[in-house]
Design a protein around this motif. Sequence first.
Motif, short mmCIF file in Angstrom:
data_model
loop_
_atom_site.label_atom_id
_atom_site.label_comp_id
_atom_site.label_asym_id
_atom_site.label_seq_id
_atom_site.Cartn_x
_atom_site.Cartn_y
_atom_site.Cartn_z
N GLU A 488 0.80 -1.21 0.00
CA GLU A 488 0.00 0.00 0.00
C GLU A 488 0.85 1.28 0.00
O GLU A 488 0.39 2.32 -0.48
N TRP A 489 2.05 1.21 0.53
CA TRP A 489 2.88 2.40 0.70
C TRP A 489 4.11 2.35 -0.20
O TRP A 489 4.74 1.31 -0.35
N SER A 490 4.45 3.51 -0.77
CA SER A 490 5.71 3.64 -1.50
C SER A 490 6.28 5.02 -1.25
O SER A 490 5.54 6.00 -1.05
N THR A 491 7.60 5.12 -1.25
CA THR A 491 8.28 6.40 -1.12
C THR A 491 9.29 6.52 -2.25
O THR A 491 9.72 5.52 -2.83
N GLU A 509 17.30 28.04 -21.04
CA GLU A 509 17.14 28.04 -19.59
C GLU A 509 17.04 26.60 -19.10
O GLU A 509 16.31 25.79 -19.67
N ARG A 510 17.74 26.29 -18.02
CA ARG A 510 17.78 24.93 -17.51
C ARG A 510 17.18 24.87 -16.11
O ARG A 510 17.35 25.78 -15.30
N GLY A 511 16.47 23.76 -15.84
CA GLY A 511 15.85 23.57 -14.55
C GLY A 511 16.37 22.32 -13.87
O GLY A 511 16.76 21.35 -14.53
N GLU A 512 16.40 22.35 -12.55
CA GLU A 512 16.77 21.19 -11.74
C GLU A 512 15.78 21.09 -10.58
O GLU A 512 15.39 22.10 -10.01
N GLN A 513 15.41 19.86 -10.26
CA GLN A 513 14.48 19.67 -9.15
C GLN A 513 14.85 18.45 -8.33
O GLN A 513 15.13 17.38 -8.88
N LEU A 514 14.84 18.62 -7.03
CA LEU A 514 14.96 17.52 -6.08
C LEU A 514 13.60 17.35 -5.42
O LEU A 514 13.03 18.32 -4.89
N GLU A 515 13.06 16.12 -5.46
CA GLU A 515 11.73 15.87 -4.91
C GLU A 515 11.74 14.61 -4.07
O GLU A 515 12.34 13.59 -4.44
N LEU A 516 11.08 14.68 -2.92
CA LEU A 516 10.85 13.52 -2.07
C LEU A 516 9.36 13.34 -1.91
O LEU A 516 8.63 14.33 -1.66
N GLY A 517 8.88 12.12 -2.05
CA GLY A 517 7.44 11.91 -2.00
C GLY A 517 7.06 10.59 -1.37
O GLY A 517 7.88 9.67 -1.21
N VAL A 518 5.79 10.51 -1.02
CA VAL A 518 5.21 9.29 -0.46
C VAL A 518 3.81 9.12 -1.03
O VAL A 518 3.11 10.11 -1.25
N LYS A 519 3.43 7.88 -1.29
CA LYS A 519 2.10 7.59 -1.84
C LYS A 519 1.47 6.43 -1.07
O LYS A 519 2.16 5.50 -0.65
#
Length: 705
Positions: A488-491, A509-519
């Motif tokens: 049921e859970w994922s990160t 133009e350049r973009g960078e993203q760091l993302e942490l998530g949970v579902k």
Amino acid sequence: MEKIVSGWRIANSKNDTKRALLCCVPMLAYSGLSFAEQQTNNDESAHRVNTVTVYGQALSDDANTTVAKELWVGGKVATSVVDTPALVSATTEKEIAQRNAATTEEVLQYASGLITDYYGSDDRNDYFQIRGYQATTYRDGMTLGSMRGVREDPYAYERVEVIRGANSTLFGPADPGGSVNFVSKKPKFESFANSYVSYGSFDHKELGVDFGNTLNQDATLAYRFTAKIKDSDLEYDYSKDNSQLVMAGISWQPSLDTTATLLIDYLGRDATPNSGGYPMDKEYDRSEFYGEPDYNKHDVERTNISAQIEHYFENGLKLSGNLRYSHLTDDFGYVYLYDYEGRTGSDISRYYFGTDTRSHELIGNTMLQYNTSFEHVDSNTLVGLEYRDASSQETSVYGTTTSINIDNPSYSGAPTIGTPYADDDQDYTTKSIFLQQNLSLYDRYILTLGVRHDFLDLSNRDIDDTYTSDDFSETSLRAALTYKVSDEWSTYISQVESVAPPSIGVKPERGEQLELGVKFAPTAINALFSAAVYDLNKKDVTMAVVQDSGIIEKETMGETRVRGIDLEAKAELTESFNLTGGYSYMKSEVVNGSTSGGASLNGNEFVATPNHSASLWGYYTLPIKTIDLGVGARYLGSYYFDAANSEKSEAVTLLDAAFAYRISKAAQLSVNVHNLTDKQYVVGSGTSDYYNPGRSINASLNYTW
């Protein structure tokens, strides 16, 4: 009966081709696309499946659910939403119908992290942005590019997907905030038919049909026809909002392994782009019109021809291809107010602006996907080539015209148009190669890697017959790790890059993203709860810099940043009650930037980027089973109107409502109300003010046969 062999779902009879029996190899998810692992054969071995596709389409029937479990990016790849290492969501056909969302802005109003309709009565385009940046739009996984300015009609689509964060590794040049993907309606290999008529506010009249079936006894050919006609005014005088949509599709499936689909669609719009804006000294009635009835116009015609084909081989290989040709004509004319704070008197200056655009676009891709398993590892590899050739011819005019007395408006007719100030003939060619690799380890860990390289050639011939050109060679990367805590859970944690569409003479133009998530996808109910925190940077932003000599020159040294939190929930709590909700916090900042005049913007927030926004929509079927009730609330925090952060909007809460009565199994009467309290406020301000849409009521009669 069916069995699973090496990741393929095999049917025992040919008649089963009309059911959900297609093979299911672990599929690559868009730009990060991962697969889940499930136990089979009494836990003696693991068969890992990230999504089940039926003839190249997502398994879930969006017409019967508000909780999409697959993300379908149009012929490229399909993936489980739960296992995708990004915050993604989809507004399904069922939810679109519940809310009677008639525009893309209305479809996206309940998605977290998105701000829509921030130009209010300006109806030239669909206005929405993700995480503080302009959203890049796609249709069936391929960029709309020069077709972006067209207001899309949701009736043409099965679902509208939102992919937050940078995703250039699979989709190519795009701004870093995120993307919106429109998924076209396609033949279903089954009989279905639906029609409706509706009437509503501002003399809004509409008729639509959507039906299809198989064409032969073996059910290897299927068709679908969709059409819609709208005849309507807008909420201000001298306005119109007419449109026509016609779409036809045919699919051929000679076997479970091969599918080919051809779609042809036409979209026409005959509309008024705006009322001309509203004076800035006080609040005015939305019905007032300060443009010119003979000139404020927006006539659009667009035709698409699309083809998709895919074939599965016995050895774990899948070959697929997509191709689309588009042709667009766009004639736009607009007379608008030029007001300012502190004005005295009732006469306000006006300007005119117009463009005449012709665009062509050919885009296509070919992808080879290979899936294999060994020991405790599943491997999924996808390599693809993409080609895009777009051209546009645009002539633009601009100038002053007669002023208007706001106390006693009178119109002088279409302005006298001067010599065009711009006449550009542009060509844009992109050649791309991309590679995605997924590794699923020990039923718990999913490693996703991606790389894409784009070769871009741009050229332009301007009004002075001056020819300029430029070429770019850009690489973008993606890496993500997903951990399956339980069924049921994922990160996940992801690091992604983007490259914005470049301009001649300016570094991309350049973009960078760091993302942490949970579902969280509970097994007890059909629901998905998602949360993500992110840090998003955009570098090499073009800005004006004052030199020591006093001359202002453009340099690619600007930088912007957005940090935030997105929460989103979609849940069918019971068979009779579903909820959609979200909350977003965004803190935007210009790290290094300036105005066109060289004034510093460092530390300022973005335009139309509120710190807080939230929404909640609930839809309930009463115990008598013949009546449905829906209620929604949208909160939008205050935001700045201009880059200098000199003026802000007010924070508002808007309400929506729905009522449906099932006359019979085939017929239903629905009533929808947008902006129930008729709240009026300024959503944008420049040379004049722009108001949010007022209350609208629409009644429709739907019939299924």
